[in-house]
Design a protein around this motif. Structure first.
Motif, short mmCIF file in Angstrom:
data_model
loop_
_atom_site.label_atom_id
_atom_site.label_comp_id
_atom_site.label_asym_id
_atom_site.label_seq_id
_atom_site.Cartn_x
_atom_site.Cartn_y
_atom_site.Cartn_z
N PRO A 1 -25.09 6.93 14.39
CA PRO A 1 -24.52 8.02 15.18
C PRO A 1 -23.33 8.64 14.43
O PRO A 1 -22.55 7.93 13.79
N GLU A 2 -23.22 9.94 14.52
CA GLU A 2 -22.11 10.65 13.88
C GLU A 2 -20.77 10.08 14.35
O GLU A 2 -20.57 9.87 15.55
N ALA A 3 -19.89 9.80 13.41
CA ALA A 3 -18.52 9.33 13.67
C ALA A 3 -18.46 7.89 14.19
O ALA A 3 -17.42 7.46 14.65
N ALA A 4 -19.55 7.15 14.10
CA ALA A 4 -19.54 5.78 14.59
C ALA A 4 -18.86 4.82 13.62
O ALA A 4 -18.33 3.80 14.03
N LEU A 5 -18.88 5.16 12.33
CA LEU A 5 -18.29 4.29 11.31
C LEU A 5 -17.26 5.05 10.49
O LEU A 5 -17.41 6.25 10.24
N SER A 6 -16.25 4.34 10.03
CA SER A 6 -15.25 4.96 9.16
C SER A 6 -15.82 5.04 7.74
O SER A 6 -16.83 4.42 7.41
N ARG A 7 -15.15 5.79 6.90
CA ARG A 7 -15.57 5.90 5.50
C ARG A 7 -15.57 4.51 4.85
O ARG A 7 -16.48 4.16 4.12
N LYS A 8 -14.55 3.73 5.14
CA LYS A 8 -14.46 2.38 4.57
C LYS A 8 -15.64 1.51 5.02
O LYS A 8 -16.20 0.76 4.22
N GLN A 9 -16.02 1.61 6.29
CA GLN A 9 -17.16 0.83 6.78
C GLN A 9 -18.45 1.26 6.10
O GLN A 9 -19.29 0.43 5.75
N LYS A 10 -18.62 2.57 5.90
CA LYS A 10 -19.82 3.06 5.22
C LYS A 10 -19.85 2.57 3.77
O LYS A 10 -20.90 2.18 3.26
N GLU A 11 -18.70 2.57 3.11
CA GLU A 11 -18.63 2.07 1.73
C GLU A 11 -19.03 0.59 1.69
O GLU A 11 -19.75 0.15 0.79
N GLU A 12 -18.57 -0.17 2.67
CA GLU A 12 -18.92 -1.60 2.73
C GLU A 12 -20.43 -1.77 2.91
O GLU A 12 -21.04 -2.64 2.26
N ILE A 13 -21.04 -0.96 3.76
CA ILE A 13 -22.50 -1.03 3.95
C ILE A 13 -23.22 -0.73 2.64
O ILE A 13 -24.18 -1.41 2.28
N VAL A 14 -22.75 0.28 1.91
CA VAL A 14 -23.37 0.62 0.62
C VAL A 14 -23.30 -0.57 -0.33
O VAL A 14 -24.30 -0.95 -0.95
N GLU B 1 -27.11 8.38 6.73
CA GLU B 1 -27.21 9.68 7.41
C GLU B 1 -26.58 9.57 8.79
O GLU B 1 -26.91 8.67 9.56
N GLU B 2 -25.71 10.50 9.09
CA GLU B 2 -25.10 10.55 10.42
C GLU B 2 -25.87 11.53 11.29
O GLU B 2 -26.05 12.69 10.94
N VAL B 3 -26.33 11.03 12.41
CA VAL B 3 -27.10 11.84 13.36
C VAL B 3 -26.15 12.35 14.43
O VAL B 3 -25.39 11.59 15.02
N LYS B 4 -26.18 13.65 14.67
CA LYS B 4 -25.30 14.25 15.67
C LYS B 4 -25.57 13.68 17.06
O LYS B 4 -26.69 13.32 17.38
N ASP B 5 -24.51 13.62 17.86
CA ASP B 5 -24.67 13.18 19.26
C ASP B 5 -25.77 13.99 19.93
O ASP B 5 -25.86 15.21 19.77
N GLY B 6 -26.59 13.30 20.66
CA GLY B 6 -27.69 13.95 21.36
C GLY B 6 -28.90 14.19 20.49
O GLY B 6 -29.90 14.70 20.95
N TYR C 1 -30.69 11.88 18.98
CA TYR C 1 -31.56 10.71 18.92
C TYR C 1 -31.72 10.16 20.34
O TYR C 1 -30.85 10.35 21.18
N ALA C 2 -32.86 9.52 20.55
CA ALA C 2 -33.15 9.04 21.91
C ALA C 2 -34.15 7.91 21.84
O ALA C 2 -34.79 7.67 20.82
N ARG C 3 -34.28 7.21 22.96
CA ARG C 3 -35.29 6.17 23.12
C ARG C 3 -35.79 6.25 24.56
O ARG C 3 -35.01 6.27 25.51
N ALA C 4 -37.10 6.34 24.70
CA ALA C 4 -37.73 6.35 26.02
C ALA C 4 -37.07 7.35 26.96
O ALA C 4 -36.65 7.02 28.06
N ASP C 5 -36.95 8.57 26.52
CA ASP C 5 -36.40 9.68 27.32
C ASP C 5 -34.90 9.60 27.56
O ASP C 5 -34.34 10.40 28.29
N GLU C 6 -34.21 8.62 26.97
CA GLU C 6 -32.76 8.52 27.13
C GLU C 6 -32.10 9.04 25.87
O GLU C 6 -32.21 8.45 24.80
N VAL C 7 -31.41 10.17 26.00
CA VAL C 7 -30.70 10.77 24.86
C VAL C 7 -29.35 10.06 24.72
O VAL C 7 -28.63 9.88 25.69
#
Length: 71
Positions: free
Chosen positions: A9-22, A46-51, A53-59
């Motif tokens: 999700p967009e803005a869910a992780l900081s730049r530092k957290q993303k670097e750690e994942i990489v 990839e950061e997905v904008k709020d709204g 992505y969804a699962r089973a009709d729940e955005v």
């Protein structure tokens, strides 16, 4: 060339957290493919904008309390 594509999700992780994942994803692939894979490993976060992505009709929209604060 090993390739990892992570969607978050967009803005869910900081730049530092993303670097750690990489770094951790790269290390994991090197464990499987040897050190020779390191310079050829691609990790795409990839950061997905709020709204957007969804699962089973729940955005999904990320709550403000879970948004990362880049420091």
């Amino acid at each position: 060339m090993p390739f990892v594509n992570i969607k978050i999700p967009e803005a869910a992780l900081s730049r530092k957290q993303k670097e750690e994942i990489v770094h951790r994803a790269t290390d994991m692939l090197v464990d499987y493919f040897t050190e020779a894979a390191r310079p050829h490993t691609m990790v795409l976060i990839e950061e997905v904008k709020d709204g957007g992505y969804a699962r089973a009709d729940e955005v999904f929209v990320i709550p403000d309390a879970y948004r990362a604060v880049d420091a």
